[in-house]
Scaffold this active site. Structure first.
Site, PDB file in Angstrom:
ATOM      1  N   ASP A  22     -18.590   3.612  33.626  1.00 13.89           N
ATOM      2  CA  ASP A  22     -18.730   3.958  35.036  1.00 13.89           C
ATOM      3  C   ASP A  22     -17.446   3.493  35.738  1.00 13.89           C
ATOM      4  O   ASP A  22     -16.702   2.670  35.202  1.00 13.89           O
ATOM      5  CB  ASP A  22     -19.966   3.227  35.580  1.00 13.89           C
ATOM      6  N   ARG A  23     -17.176   4.023  36.908  1.00 15.04           N
ATOM      7  CA  ARG A  23     -15.971   3.589  37.623  1.00 15.04           C
ATOM      8  C   ARG A  23     -16.289   2.528  38.688  1.00 15.04           C
ATOM      9  O   ARG A  23     -15.956   1.364  38.522  1.00 15.04           O
ATOM     10  CB  ARG A  23     -15.265   4.790  38.275  1.00 15.04           C
ATOM     11  N   ASP A  24     -16.947   2.946  39.784  1.00 13.98           N
ATOM     12  CA  ASP A  24     -17.108   2.057  40.946  1.00 13.98           C
ATOM     13  C   ASP A  24     -18.105   0.934  40.652  1.00 13.98           C
ATOM     14  O   ASP A  24     -19.258   1.188  40.325  1.00 13.98           O
ATOM     15  CB  ASP A  24     -17.562   2.866  42.169  1.00 13.98           C
ATOM     16  N   ASN A  73     -20.348   9.265  39.611  1.00 11.39           N
ATOM     17  CA  ASN A  73     -21.012  10.032  40.666  1.00 11.39           C
ATOM     18  C   ASN A  73     -20.172   9.889  41.931  1.00 11.39           C
ATOM     19  O   ASN A  73     -19.836   8.768  42.326  1.00 11.39           O
ATOM     20  CB  ASN A  73     -22.408   9.467  40.956  1.00 11.39           C
ATOM     21  N   GLN A  74     -19.830  11.004  42.556  1.00  6.35           N
ATOM     22  CA  GLN A  74     -19.000  10.974  43.768  1.00  6.35           C
ATOM     23  C   GLN A  74     -19.650  11.820  44.861  1.00  6.35           C
ATOM     24  O   GLN A  74     -19.058  12.788  45.363  1.00  6.35           O
ATOM     25  CB  GLN A  74     -17.577  11.479  43.446  1.00  6.35           C
TER      26      GLN A  74
HETATM   27 MG   LIG Z   1     -21.138   1.928  39.608  1.00  4.78          MG
END
Ligand SMILES: [Mg+2]
Length: 217
Positions: free
Chosen positions: A30-32, A73-74
């Site tokens: 995942d990124r954020d 997810n953005q």
């Molecule tokens: Mg996240």
């Protein structure tokens, strides 16, 4: 210039296509809140801060021939808070900071959809957005990984649910980002066929990855 393309409205960017199409175990992150510090609707490059251990984890995977994908997810895009241009600027900054640590991501998938705002919400849109498996499957195809032998790392319950829905070997739930809030629920998704381990951060995650991914028979 970004290198990816929109597929069914989601961004798929395969940056380091491997010459061999043989499927190998990989890592989907995942990124954020997982590799970068959580910022609500992050869209400004100047707010990108790598979390401790991110470059090390990814560099070790790079050095071990383990492809690394990022699925994010953005929904801020479909909510109209920012656009793809902002997303690309943030991605370029993430890549720049990782590069300083000698680390490269092989592929990125981003989903702009949200059931509350995306028009004509349906099952095929839902498949893309985590907890759906769509982004993991698209990455697996692009960077040639075998999901059944691959692991996911994320702070949100949906990262772990997406890994389970993709029949991955297991997932590591980090306590950064939203991690604390979802810890119990995330661990409860584990079973004999889908291992879920807790990790305080990516340094701890790396030890688990090393054991189950690098040393796996
Ligand atoms: Mg996240």
């Amino acid at each position: 210039m970004p290198t990816g393309r929109l597929v069914d409205g989601c961004w798929i960017d395969i940056r380091c296509p491997r010459m061999s199409s043989e499927k190998v175990p990989g890592l989907i992150l995942d990124r954020d809140g997982t590799i970068v510090e959580f910022v609500n609707y992050l869209h400004r490059p100047e707010e990108v801060r790598l979390l401790a251990g991110a470059a090390d984890l990814i560099r070790c995977a790079n050095d071990s021939g383990i492809p690394v994908g990022v699925a994010t997810n953005q929904a801020g895009i479909d909510r109209g808070f920012y656009g793809w241009k902002d997303f690309h600027a943030v991605e370029a900054e993430v890549a720049r900071q990782l590069d300083q640590g000698g680390a490269d991501i092989d592929g990125v998938a981003a989903c702009p959809f949200h059931p509350e705002v995306t028009p004509s919400w349906n099952d095929s849109l839902a498949r893309w957005r985590k907890p759906g498996p769509g982004m993991y499957e698209a990455l697996a195809q692009g960077i040639h990984i075998d999901l059944e032998r691959s692991w996911a790392v994320g702070d949100n319950i949906t990262d772990i649910e997406a890994a389970r829905a993709s029949n991955m070997a297991g997932a590591i739930h980090v306590a950064t980002g939203h991690g604390e809030k979802f810890r119990e629920e995330a661990l409860s998704l584990g079973s004999e066929n889908f291992l879920v381990f807790p990790a305080a951060n990516l340094f701890c995650a790396q030890k688990i990855v090393a054991k189950y991914l690098y040393e796996a028979p």
